[in-house]
Design an enzyme around this catalytic site. Sequence first.
Site, short mmCIF file in Angstrom:
data_model
loop_
_atom_site.label_atom_id
_atom_site.label_comp_id
_atom_site.label_asym_id
_atom_site.label_seq_id
_atom_site.Cartn_x
_atom_site.Cartn_y
_atom_site.Cartn_z
CD GLU A 136 -2.63 1.26 2.62
OE1 GLU A 136 -3.59 2.06 2.67
OE2 GLU A 136 -2.36 0.46 3.54
CD GLU A 196 -7.41 1.27 6.17
OE1 GLU A 196 -6.63 0.40 6.59
OE2 GLU A 196 -7.05 2.26 5.49
#
Length: 267
Positions: free
Chosen positions: A149, A243
């Site tokens: 990420e 998220e």
Amino acid sequence: MKTAITLCQVPEAASGPFVLRTHLPEAFATAAALGFDAVELFLPGPDFVSVDEVKSLAEKHDLSIAAIGTGAGWLRHGLSITDPSAEKRGAALEFILSMIHFGGQLGAPAILGSMQGKKVDDESMDHFLSGLHACSQAAAAHVVPFVYEPLNRYETNLFNRLSDAALFIETNDLKNVLLLADLFHMSIEESDIAAALSDAGRHIGHVHFADSNRQAMGFGHTNAAAVISALREIGYPGYLSAEILPLPDPETAARQTISIIRELSAS
């Protein structure tokens, strides 16, 4: 595209972007009742709960496991794979590999986010690459990808944009590493989120579906329709995972996420 919601069991992440924070049985039941396809697990470590218990909860509620977070290694122990200390790098890698093994038994990829650390000296990138290679190989043994990420500039100085991370993956032949496109981080770093998604294409393996303020999509100013259109164009088959900050409350945030995904999917 499939839907997922974050389920956090790490006390140190109390202020983080995780929606469901109740005990696992209740959280799984809530995710299913809200209509999600899967949960993304953020756990203190691989020994917090057994793989069999997670499988049982997933089967009971007809949910998949979208991904496994590794950030507890940073939040609880201050570990990263770019730490100048060989001892700490080794501990970081051991933690991540244990989470890869945990997730692999569930058919879920592990995510490298905060445990990537930062570039602090000339050797940092070598440490980063070495760690990615080890994680990629461990994930491949479970026939799952490893997911990296890119974070925004305030959290790391390694890679902030999808295109730079994709080039690094290609240049270093990291065939089993995919990218996590976190729309919150992208709202800070990318001039055009949809174009960045299109350009990254086949490298995208997971999406954190968050608005520009890290709340549920529709509560900020990200162009969600353009995001969905870009993901459709590249044939993205994976999860849109919430998220996000649980604001104004977890249920409202979750319902907003499901609502806008269904709305955009139907259009």
